[in-house]
Design an enzyme around this catalytic site. Structure first.
Site, short mmCIF file in Angstrom:
data_model
loop_
_atom_site.label_atom_id
_atom_site.label_comp_id
_atom_site.label_asym_id
_atom_site.label_seq_id
_atom_site.Cartn_x
_atom_site.Cartn_y
_atom_site.Cartn_z
N ASP A 316 37.13 49.26 40.66
CA ASP A 316 38.15 49.90 41.57
C ASP A 316 39.34 49.32 42.38
O ASP A 316 39.50 47.95 42.65
CB ASP A 316 36.92 50.06 42.66
CG ASP A 316 37.61 51.23 43.88
OD1 ASP A 316 38.18 52.16 43.59
OD2 ASP A 316 38.40 50.99 44.90
N GLU A 369 40.84 50.17 37.46
CA GLU A 369 42.07 51.48 38.18
C GLU A 369 42.92 50.41 38.42
O GLU A 369 42.55 50.07 39.65
CB GLU A 369 40.75 51.54 39.03
CG GLU A 369 42.18 52.92 39.62
CD GLU A 369 41.73 52.94 40.89
OE1 GLU A 369 42.04 54.39 41.50
OE2 GLU A 369 40.96 51.90 41.33
#
Length: 655
Positions: A316, A369
C-alpha cells in the site's frame, strides 16, 4: 521480587548480529511470546526490543497488571532487547509490556510481535501459536505455474467484514470459517484466479479498513483465531484460488498501546515530524534508515508468506514512501543528501524487501500501489528497478473511468482517453485496478459512474469490463462490482446481495463469470500481458463512431483474437473491420447477449473473412456491432472451441 527464570534465550549471537545489521528476516521466531519448556518447567518466553527503556516488565491478568513483579532482563550486548521466562503461563494469556522510559514515563504497550490480540476495543496482546496442520500441498506444486506473469491474473478484491453478513444478525461480523463456507464457492462460480484481502492485520479502528495497523503479526481477532484465517486460506488453495494480502509498511497509527514512541523514544518512526509524521493519515512513518526497523518490516512480510502461505503481497501507498515531499508544502520536508525529494532510505528498503521475498519465496508476487511515474517500479533491482512483480496502473483507471463517465454523444471528443494508455502500458508490469478507492468517499459505485438510463448504465459497465479484461495487463475488481452494487461501499454494511434477484444485476454477474471463463481460456489475453508485442491497434482513430478494434496476440498465432468495442448506443450493421488472417472467425463473447441483460443484437457465430483490405489489414469481415458493447472474436479451427455464451443460468448466492 522477580519470578523470571534465567538464563534462557531464543537468541544466538548470530541472531543479534543479523538483527542489528538489518538482515534478520524471521524475527517472529525470536521476538514476542512463545510457549517453551525451560529446565523442565512449562511457561512462556518473552522478548521485546526497547533500547530506550529503563525497565520492562510483563503485565497481565496473571499478576493483576502489576509492573514490578515480572520484570524482564536487558541483554548485555547493547542490542536493546529485553527478555525473560515466566513459568506457568500458556497460550491464551493476555498481556502487555510495562515500560519505564528513560525520562521516567510509564507506558503500557502491546507486543509488536504478538500473534494474537484481544478483540478491539480491548488492546492487550495474547500468547498464541501459529501452528497449523496445512493441507494445501497440491496448491503449492501448482503455484509455481499459476503465479507466473504469463498466466491469467483475475483478482477479486474484498474487505472481510463488509463482504457479507447474516441478514438476521447484520451487526455481527462473519468469522473466517463462515466466510470460507460462502466465499470459496462464490469465487469458483465467478472464475476469479485470486482473492485479495484488504489488511487482515490487527487494527484498533475498524473504519480505517485495516490500513492503521497495531498488530503487524496478528490476524484480526474480530473474525477468529490465526488458525481460522489459515483455514480460510487453505480452503481457497484447495480450490486453486490464490490469496493476496494488502500490506502496509508505509505508516502506523499513534495509539497509546501501539508502536508510536514505543519505549518513550522515537523507536520505529523518525523523530523529525518532517520525515516521521504523515499529514494525510495523521499517522507515523517508519524509519527505513534504521536497521532494526527494516528487519521488523521484512520479517513481517516473511511471516505472512511463511506461516499463512500467502501467494502475494500488495504493498500500500508506495508513492508516499518514495517521496520526501509527498503531500507536503515547501518547507515542510527535508531534502535528501543530494538535495532531491527521493526518500533514498525507503528506496533501499523496498529493493531489499523485494530481493529478500523473491529469493526466499520464488513463486509469490509483490504488487505496488504506486501512483506516480517513478521509473522501474516493476523492474528487477539489478537494472535499478524497485523489484516489484507488478504495479497498479492508476493512469489507465483514471482515463478509462473519465471516458466512460461521458455521455456517448460526447465521447467523440475524448477518444484519446481510451488510446493514450498504450503509450506507456509496457513501461511496467501493470495490473488494471477497479479498486475499493473508486467506490467510496462520494465517488459513487461503478454502475452509477456510467451515463444513461438503467439499461445503458449496465451496458456501459459490461463494455468497460470487457475492455478491461481484454486490454494488456492483469485485472482487479473490487467486491460488488461483479453484480453492479448500487450503493457506495460502506465498511459497516454488507454488500447488497438482494440485488442479484433482479435481471440487470444477475445478468452482470453472469457476464463477469463468462468474462473470467474467456480470459482464462484464451492465451492471447494473458500470455503477453506486459509485452507490446501482445497488443496492436487495428482501429484507434474512429472517434466519429467511438469504435475501437484491437488485436491480442498469443505465443502461438493460432490463438490470436480480435476485440471490437462500440461505445455508443447506435447499432452499426454491416460494419467492416480489418482482421490479420484469412479464414473463419468465431464469436467468443458478446457483452450485449440477452443472458447478460443485453439487447440481443444478432451476430453470426461464425464470420468468413473477405479478401478486402481494411484498416491496414489484408483481410476483413463485416458484422453488426451491438450498442454500448464489446465483442471478442477468435480464429476458428477444427477443434471445437469453448463458447462461454452457452454458460447456463447461475443461481444467485444466498446468505
Amino acid at each position: 521480587m522477580t519470578k523470571n527464570v534465567l538464563p534462557y534465550s531464543l537468541f544466538t549471537d548470530f541472531d543479534i548480529s543479523l538483527f542489528r545489521s538489518g538482515k534478520h528476516y524471521k524475527l517472529y521466531e525470536k521476538f514476542g511470546s512463545h510457549e517453551v519448556n525451560c529446565d523442565g518447567q512449562a511457561g512462556v518466553y518473552f522478548s521485546v526490543w526497547a533500547p530506550g527503556a529503563k525497565q520492562v516488565s510483563v503485565i497481565g491478568n496473571f499478576n493483576y497488571w502489576n509492573h514490578d513483579t515480572h520484570t524482564l532482563f536487558v541483554r548485555w550486548d547493547e542490542s536493546g532487547i529485553w527478555e525473560g521466562f515466566i513459568p506457568g503461563l500458556q497460550n491464551g494469556e493476555t498481556y502487555k509490556y510495562g515500560i519505564v522510559s528513560e525520562y521516567g514515563e510509564h507506558l503500557e504497550k502491546g507486543d509488536p510481535f504478538a500473534f494474537e490480540w484481544e478483540i478491539p476495543p480491548q488492546t492487550a496482546s495474547k500468547v498464541a501459536s501459529t501452528w497449523y496442520e496445512w493441507q494445501d500441498e497440491a496448491w503449492h506444486k501448482k503455484r509455481q505455474k499459476i503465479n507466473r506473469l504469463d498466466q491469467p491474473w483475475s483478482v477479486y478484491e474484498m474487505h472481510l467484514g463488509s463482504w457479507m453478513r447474516n441478514p438476521d444478525e447484520p451487526d455481527r461480523l462473519l468469522s473466517y470459517r463462515e466466510i470460507a463456507e460462502r466465499l470459496v464457492p462464490y469465487i469458483k462460480e465467478l472464475g476469479f484466479t485470486h482473492v485479495e484481502f484488504l489488511p487482515v492485520m490487527e487494527h484498533p479502528y475498524y473504519p480505517s479498513w485495516g490500513y492503521q495497523i497495531t498488530g503487524y503479526f496478528a490476524a484480526s481477532s474480530r473474525y477468529g483465531s490465526p488458525q481460522d484465517l489459515m483455514y480460510l486460506i487453505e480452503q481457497l488453495h484447495q480450490n486453486d484460488i490464490g490469496v493476496i494480502l494488502d500490506w502496509v509498511p508505509s505508516h502506523f497509527p499513534g495509539d497509546a498501546h501501539g508502536l508510536h514512541k514505543f519505549d518513550g523514544s522515537y523507536l520505529y518512526e523518525h523523530e523529525d515530524p518532517r520525515k516521521g509524521f504523515h499529514p494525510d493519515w495523521q499517522s507515523y512513518i517508519f524509519n527505513y534508515g534504521r536497521n532494526e526497523v527494516r528487519s521488523f518490516l521484512i520479517s513481517n512480510a516473511f511471516f505472512w508468506l511463511d506461516r499463512f502461505h500467502i501467494d502475494g503481497l500488495r504493498v500500500d501507498a508506495v508513492a508516499s514512501m518514495l517521496y520526501l515531499d509527498y503531500s507536503r508544502n515547501q518547507g515542510e520536508w527535508v531534502p535528501n543528501e543530494f538535495g532531491g525529494n527521493e526518500n533514498l532510505e525507503a528506496v533501499h528498503f523496498l529493493k531489499e524487501f523485494n530481493e529478500a521475498v523473491y529469493a526466499n519465496f520464488p513463486y509469490v508476487q509483490t504488487i505496488a500501489e504506486e501512483s506516480t511515474s517513478w521509473p522501474g517500479v516493476s523492474k528487477p533491482t539489478f537494472s535499478n528497478g524497485l523489484g516489484f512483480g507488478m504495479k497498479w496502473m492508476m493512469g489507465w483507471m483514471h482515463d478509462t473511468l473519465n471516458y466512460f463517465k461521458e455521455d456517448p454523444i460526447n465521447r467523440t471528443y475524448h477518444h484519446h482517453a481510451m488510446t493514450f494508455a498504450t503509450v506507456y502500458a509496457y513501461h511496467e508490469n501493470f495490473m488494471l485496478p477497479l479498486s475499493h478507492d473508486e467506490v467510496v468517499y462520494g465517488k459513487q459505485p461503478l454502475i452509477y459512474k456510467m451515463p444513461g438510463d438503467e439499461w445503458q448504465k449496465f451496458a456501459n459497465l459490461r463494455a468497460l469490463y470487457l475492455y478491461m479484461f481484454t486490454f494488456s495487463g492483469t485485472k482487479l475488481l473490487f467486491m460488488g462490482g461483479e453484480f453492479g452494487q448500487t450503493s457506495e461501499w460502506n465498511v459497516n454494511l454488507s454488500l447488497d446481495w438482494h440485488l442479484k434477484a433482479y435481471a440487470p444485476h444477475s445478468g452482470m454477474s453472469r457476464f463477469v463469470a463468462a468474462l473470467n471463463t474467456v480470459y482464462r481460456s484464451m492465451p492471447s489475453l494473458y500470455q503477453k500481458a506486459f509485452d507490446s508485442d501482445g497488443f496492436q491497434w487495428i482501429e484507434n482513430n474512429d472517434n466519429n463512431n467511438s469504435v475501437f478494434v484491437y488485436w491480442r496476440k498469443a505465443f502461438d498465432p493460432k490463438d490470436d483474437s480480435i476485440v471490437v468495442l462500440n461505445l455508443t448506443p447506435v447499432v452499426r450493421h454491416d460494419f467492416r473491420i480489418g482482421v490479420p488472417y484469412n479464414g473463419e472467425w468465431e464469436l467468443v463473447l458478446n457483452s450485449d447477449d440477452f443472458q447478460f441483460y443485453g439487447s440481443g443484437v444478432e451476430i453470426s457465430d461464425s464470420l468468413n473473412s473477405d479478401d478486402i483490405d481494411w484498416m491496414q489489414q489484408n483481410q476483413s469481415v463485416a458484422l453488426s456491432l451491438p450498442p454500448l458493447a464489446g465483442i471478442i472474436l477468435k480464429r476458428k479451427h477444427k477443434k471445437q472451441s469453448v463458447k462461454p455464451l452457452e454458460i447456463s443460468e447461475r443461481t444467485p448466492i444466498t446468505n
